[in-house]
Each structure stands twice: as structure tokens, then as C-alpha cells.
Enzyme design. Structure first.
Site, PDB file in Angstrom:
ATOM      1  N   THR A 125       0.810  -1.220   0.000  1.00 21.14           N
ATOM      2  CA  THR A 125       0.000   0.000   0.000  1.00 21.14           C
ATOM      3  C   THR A 125       0.844   1.271   0.000  1.00 21.14           C
ATOM      4  O   THR A 125       0.290   2.372  -0.050  1.00 21.14           O
ATOM      5  CB  THR A 125      -0.942   0.017   1.218  1.00 21.14           C
ATOM      6  N   LYS A 134       3.725   2.074   2.276  1.00 18.78           N
ATOM      7  CA  LYS A 134       4.216   2.580   3.567  1.00 18.78           C
ATOM      8  C   LYS A 134       5.654   3.091   3.442  1.00 18.78           C
ATOM      9  O   LYS A 134       5.984   4.182   3.918  1.00 18.78           O
ATOM     10  CB  LYS A 134       4.116   1.476   4.624  1.00 18.78           C
ATOM     11  N   THR A 135       6.508   2.307   2.818  1.00 15.26           N
ATOM     12  CA  THR A 135       7.903   2.729   2.640  1.00 15.26           C
ATOM     13  C   THR A 135       7.985   3.952   1.733  1.00 15.26           C
ATOM     14  O   THR A 135       8.771   4.869   1.979  1.00 15.26           O
ATOM     15  CB  THR A 135       8.725   1.568   2.047  1.00 15.26           C
ATOM     16  N   GLU A 153     -19.976 -21.345 -16.495  1.00 15.88           N
ATOM     17  CA  GLU A 153     -19.753 -19.904 -16.425  1.00 15.88           C
ATOM     18  C   GLU A 153     -21.026 -19.124 -16.764  1.00 15.88           C
ATOM     19  O   GLU A 153     -21.308 -18.099 -16.128  1.00 15.88           O
ATOM     20  CB  GLU A 153     -18.611 -19.501 -17.369  1.00 15.88           C
ATOM     21  N   ASP A 175     -15.717 -22.036  -6.019  1.00 17.57           N
ATOM     22  CA  ASP A 175     -17.014 -21.398  -5.736  1.00 17.57           C
ATOM     23  C   ASP A 175     -17.526 -21.811  -4.361  1.00 17.57           C
ATOM     24  O   ASP A 175     -18.029 -20.978  -3.596  1.00 17.57           O
ATOM     25  CB  ASP A 175     -18.042 -21.794  -6.801  1.00 17.57           C
TER      26      ASP A 175
END
Length: 610
Positions: free
Chosen positions: A211, A213-214, A430, A506
Site C-alpha cells: 500500500t 508505507k515505505t 460460467e 465457488d
């Protein structure tokens, strides 16, 4: 054409060559003197040759007698040992043999001292330094001697080396706002001191992997234009007890000398775990390192401009003493980006890539809910690689859409051979998902259906894309999700009157949602709002732990099974009511292999026919 370098040979290869050379020298060079081979004989043979006038020249050493025969055809030099023989000189003189005695040259007392004492000491020191360097390399000390093992391995980035600012970080507006105060303090500390405010000693960046941080920590240093110390928590922990604490002391000493500066400790949970949760004793290296870190954070003055930033994705494991005010005063969440954040991140990374003018990054952002900044950067890169693969110099929308599928489901397995029967079954499966989703109210629109196998193991998949960002999930949405997951298996049961292993994923996903409804979401009438389960490591997989007795756990299983059965029956009923459309859409998908959500809806609503 790229030059292919031959692989390096091992040291044993070179050692073997050196050993072979030494053997050859001993066999053919060292045994010769002045081009003659040396032959050892006994002393009586030497005397016989002297008496028979067969010796031309003799050299007498301390331990050996070397002599050369008169025979010009004899190219050998003979050698015998020295025996106490007072008449040897007379014998040689009577035989007219030229002889001499070689007396070794005596060294001066100074040279004797140097060779006997100083030279061995120098050799010992050189060997010690070599072994110390090797040991340092093995232990990660960067070739340092044992006297420098306590030195910190922190990397220092100055302004010219980082070049990262808040403009390079997108999708984390709240985190940037929280860290802006630190930047402002490092720029203008006087206005905070005038009012009596103190800048937080430390800020803890908390969030899932990838995300940013560094990147945020480097951006703080880049905006502040101050030195940036970066070190990983694992670098404090070594095999020698006490080394981690020494490195903590050295790190803070360096930071104080270069203040104002920022110290960033990545993965701080490596050394900051709770001292009650690790199960290690009071003399453990990790605990000593943590104690030293707590002491150093208490000891330094924040007014000097030393700010501690740390990052972790396991905040629940950190020691409470580390999180109290006066140490890490501020906790900055760095969460997964929302729809607007994902689009902003895509735009930041898209600046580095040549994009077509009609690229819709908002559509890519909507197709990637739950993606981190690292995932989105990877999607842009995969799209660029695909464009190059197909001989284009710009990235098109189709490249981005395919890269999303690559990240989600893997690459297409174009060489996978499926039988007609299996391919038809996958198509019905599908379409069953898509049809059930389309006939319900609280589901996302179908974006794409494909039956091309993927490297992730999926034989096909149905992609749904939300129109808007979904923050909460209602009970109706949860039930509709489970029903959609049941659609594939339901289609197989209706058409083939048999079931296969194709619905395993599923079933797993549906069970997770049904179980969460009962244990954590309070969506069960039987248990009402009772907390039955807690989440561990929410940023790393979200493992759960039951908080109930075995009897209650059995009732939970019954409730989960009841939800799944109800949704399964609903899926079957939807497909039975739309059996004609199930056949029609499946036939079209079987021929095309991949269809868009628009094509699917046109056939379903009767606008077009397959």
C-alpha cells in the site's frame, strides 16, 4: 545480440590446476640442478667411484655430498649422505677430485629476529584479518571486523538520492495529511515551540502489504529535505547476543549527529513483538533489542528534529510499551485505496508509460477492487509489456484490460487442450454464474465471460464489475453473492445431471461468506448480534479464531449449511426458469470462447440472438 558469458569455474578447479603444476615441478624441475637429474646413492658407492677415478667434482654440504661423474655422457648428478669420515679429504686429494665445502651464510641477529618473530606475527595477523572478513561476510556485517559488529547497517539517503515527494504518492490522502505536520515541523520548528507543542516522536504506518508505507516514509524525507535513515527490523537481529541492542544505540547516535533527520524502521514487528506473546526468555536477543529501542526513544529530544517512522502489517503483535504516547505517538493507517484512489494511482504510474488517448483508467480502477498500489503498478507494467509483445509503441485499453485479468487469474493457457465435452461443461458453468447474477437485484453487472483456461488453474471465469465503490455489504447482497457462486454447480446439475470438481473454488468462497454472516456480521436470526469469531492478522490473510464452545460451533455449522442450501436451491430455480436463455448464451460462448458483458445482456434481454 546479448553476449553469453561462460559460467565461472569453482575454486576446486583452480586448486586442482595448482596442485598439478606443483607435482610437475617436483617431478621434472626441482629434482634437477644445472640441467642434471639428481640420483641418490649410498656412501660405499660414492667411495668406489672416487677410488676408480670416476668423480670429477664434489660439493660437501652439512647433510649431503653432491658429486658429478667424469663421464660426459652421464648427465646425472649424484648425492649421498654425510658420514663421519676423517679420511675423506685425503681420498679426494689423492684421486685429484676437485672439491669444496659449502658453508651456509649466517644471518645477522636483526635479520634472525625479524624472520623468527616479526614475520610469523605478520602472517598470523594477515590470516586473522582474512578469516575475520570472511566471518563478517557470512554474518552480514558487510566484511567488517568483529570490532564493528555493533555498527548499524542503516542506509542514508540524502535529498538528491531520494527525489520522492508527496506528489509521487497517490491514493493515500489521509495518510499524507497526517504526515504533513511532521514535514511542517522539520521546516518550521519555531512556530510549534512558541506555542509549547511538541512534535510526535514517532509515527507508525500500518496497513496491508503493497500500500506504499515505505514510499510514504521516503516522501516525508523528500518533502522535508533532510537525511533519511532506512533500516529493516530484521537487520537488528543477529546470531550474537547483544548485537541488536548495540546497533540500535549506534543508529540513534548517527541520527542525533545528523539531526534534523528521519529514521525509518521497516517491518518493526520483527523486533517489536509483544514480550508476552513470543514465548522467549528474558535474555532473548529480540527482547534486548526491543528494550534498547524503548530506552533510546525515551532518551532523545524530539526538539532536535529526529523523527522516527516505522511500518508494519502486523500491528496487533506489537508490544504495548512501544505504542504508548511518548514513543510512537501517532498511528497512520495506510489502507487499500478506494475507487478514486485507485484511479489516482493508475494515473501516477501511467505518466511513465506511453498511453493511447482513449484509455479509460476509471474502468480499470472499477475492475480492480481490493487492489493495492503495488498491484496497480504491476497492472500498468504488464500492459506495457503486452503492447511491446504485439509490436505497438503505445498502451491501448485492451492491454490494460488483459493485464487486469493476468494479475487476477494469470496468463492464458493457449496450448491447453480441452475435450469438447469438458469445454461445453465449462461454458454452461460460467453462463450459470452470469445468468444467476443478472437475474438478481443486489449483484454487480457482468463485465466479461470466458472459457479460456488460465495459468492460475481456472478453466474459465465470469468477471463482475461494480458501478460504484462498495463500502458495506448488506445481508441481501451477501445472500445474492452466495447464490451467484452456486450458479455454476446448479447449471451442471440441470444440464448434465452430474457434478464435477470445477466448483471447488465457488464452494470455498460461498462458505466463507456464509460463515462470516453467522459468526461476524450478525446476519443470523439464531445468534442475533453475538460475536462468535475474531479475526487475526487482518492485513495478512485474516485468519479467524472461534470464541465459542464446541456445542455452539456445531450449531454454527448447521446455520452456515442452511444458508448455503437455501442459496443453492434459489440458483437452481433461477436457471430452471431461464433454461432457454442458458442454452442460447452457452452456445454463443462455446463458439466465441470469450464474450463481453454487453453481448451477454443483449442476448439475455432479446436485443440480439446467438
Amino acid at each position: 545480440m546479448k553476449e553469453v558469458k561462460p559460467p565461472k569455474k569453482s575454486y576446486l578447479y583452480y586448486y586442482g590446476i595448482i596442485l598439478l603444476v606443483i607435482i610437475l615441478l617436483n617431478a621434472f624441475v626441482f629434482p634437477t640442478i644445472s640441467g642434471r637429474y639428481v640420483k641418490d646413492v649410498d656412501y660405499s658407492t660414492f667411495l668406489d667411484m672416487v677410488e676408480n677415478n670416476q668423480v670429477a667434482e664434489v660439493e660437501i654440504e652439512n647433510n649431503y655430498i653432491n658429486f658429478v661423474p667424469k663421464d660426459a655422457n652421464d648427465k646425472k648428478m649424484y648425492r649421498t649422505g654425510v658420514i663421519e669420515d676423517p679420511d675423506l679429504v685425503d681420498r679426494l686429494h689423492d684421486a685429484n677430485v676437485k672439491f669444496t665445502k659449502i658453508v651456509p651464510r649466517e644471518l645477522s641477529p636483526l635479520m634472525t629476529f625479524l624472520i623468527s618473530w616479526i614475520l610469523p606475527l605478520l602472517i598470523f595477523i594477515l590470516i586473522g584479518r582474512y578469516l575475520s572478513k570472511k566471518l563478517g561476510d557470512r554474518l552480514g556485517a558487510g566484511g567488517a571486523s568483529p570490532m564493528t559488529f555493533g555498527k548499524s547497517n542503516a542506509k542514508i539517503y540524502v535529498e538528491a538520492q531520494t527525489g520522492i515527494t508527496f506528489a509521487d504518492v497517490a491514493g493515500q490522502d489521509e495518510a499524507k495529511e497526517a504526515l504533513q505536520e511532521i514535514v511542517d515541523f522539520l521546516h518550521n520548528p519555531s512556530k510549534y515551540k512558541d506555542i509549547g507543542a511538541k512534535i510526535p516522536k514517532g509515527a507508525l504506518l500500518v496497513g496491508p502489504p503493497g500500500t506504499g508505507k515505505t514510499l510514504l516514509a521516503k516522501a516525508v524525507a523528500g518533502e522535508s529535505k533532510v537525511p533519511f535513515f532506512s533500516i529493516s527490523g530484521s537487520e537488528f537481529v543477529e546470531m550474537f547476543v547483544g548485537m541488536g541492542a548495540a546497533r540500535v544505540r549506534d543508529l540513534f547516535k548517527q541520527a542525533t549527529e545528523k539531526a534534523p533527520c528521519i529514521v525509518f524502521i521497516d517491518e518493526i514487528d520483527t523486533i517489536g513483538k509483544s514480550r508476552n506473546a513470543g514465548g522467549y526468555g528474558g535474555n532473548d536477543e529480540r527482547e534486548q533489542t526491543l528494550n534498547q529501542l524503548l530506552t533510546e526513544m525515551d532518551g532523545f529530544d524530539p526538539d532536535k528534529g529526529v523523527v522516527i517512522l516505522a511500518a508494519t502489517n502486523r500491528p496487533e503483535t506489537l508490544d504495548k510499551a512501544l505504542l504508548r504516547p511518548g514513543r510512537f505517538d501517532r498511528r497512520v493507517p495506510v489502507e487499500l485505496p478506494d475507487l478514486r484512489g485507485r484511479e489516482a494511482i493508475l494515473r501516477v504510474h501511467a505518466k511513465k508509460v506511453k498511453m493511447a488517448g482513449d484509455v479509460d483508467l476509471n474502468a480499470i480502477a472499477r475492475a480492480t477492487p481490493g487492489a493495492s498500489g503495488a498491484d496497480l503498478a504491476n497492472i500498468i507494467n504488464e500492459a506495457a509489456l503486452r503492447a511491446v509483445k504485439f509490436g505497438r509503441n503505445i498502451v491501448a485499453q485492451e492491454d490494460l484490460e488483459e493485464s487486469v485479468e493476468v494479475v487476477i487469474a494469470g496468463y492464458q493457457r493457449k496450448n491447453a487442450v480441452l475435450s469438447t465435452k469438458d469445454k461445453l461443461r465449462i461454458a454452461y458453468h460460467e453462463v450459470g454464474h452470469a445468468l444467476v447474477a443478472a437475474k438478481q437485484t443486489h449483484t454487480a453487472p457482468v463485465h466479461k465471460i470466458t472459457i479460456i483456461p488460465r495459468t492460475s488453474g481456472a478453466l474459465g471465469y465470469t468477471m463482475q464489475v461494480e458501478q460504484d465503490e462498495q463500502v458495506l455489504m448488506s445481508k441481501e447482497q451477501a445472500l445474492d453473492k452466495i447464490t451467484t457462486f452456486m450458479g455454476g454447480r446448479a447449471a451442471e446439475e440441470i444440464i448434465f445431471s452430474s457434478i464435477t470438481s470445477g466448483a471447488s473454488n465457488d464452494i470455498e468462497q460461498a462458505t466463507k461468506i456464509a460463515r462470516a454472516m453467522v459468526t461476524r456480521f450478525g446476519m443470523s436470526e439464531k445468534f442475533d448480534m453475538m460475536a462468535l469469531e475474531t479475526v487475526n492478522n487482518p492485513y495478512l490473510g485474516g485468519d479467524t479464531t472461534l470464541l465459542v464452545s464446541s456445542e455452539t460451533a456445531a450449531k454454527i455449522d448447521e446455520e452456515v449449511l442452511s444458508i448455503i442450501k437455501s442459496c443453492h436451491e434459489k440458483a437452481i430455480q433461477i436457471l430452471e426458469d431461464n433454461k432457454d436463455k442458458l442454452h442460447e448464451i452457452t452456445k454463443y460462448l462455446f463458439e466465441k470462447e470469450t464474450i463481453t458483458g454487453e453481448e451477454f445482456m443483449d442476448i439475455l434481454t432479446g436485443k440480439t440472438t446467438a
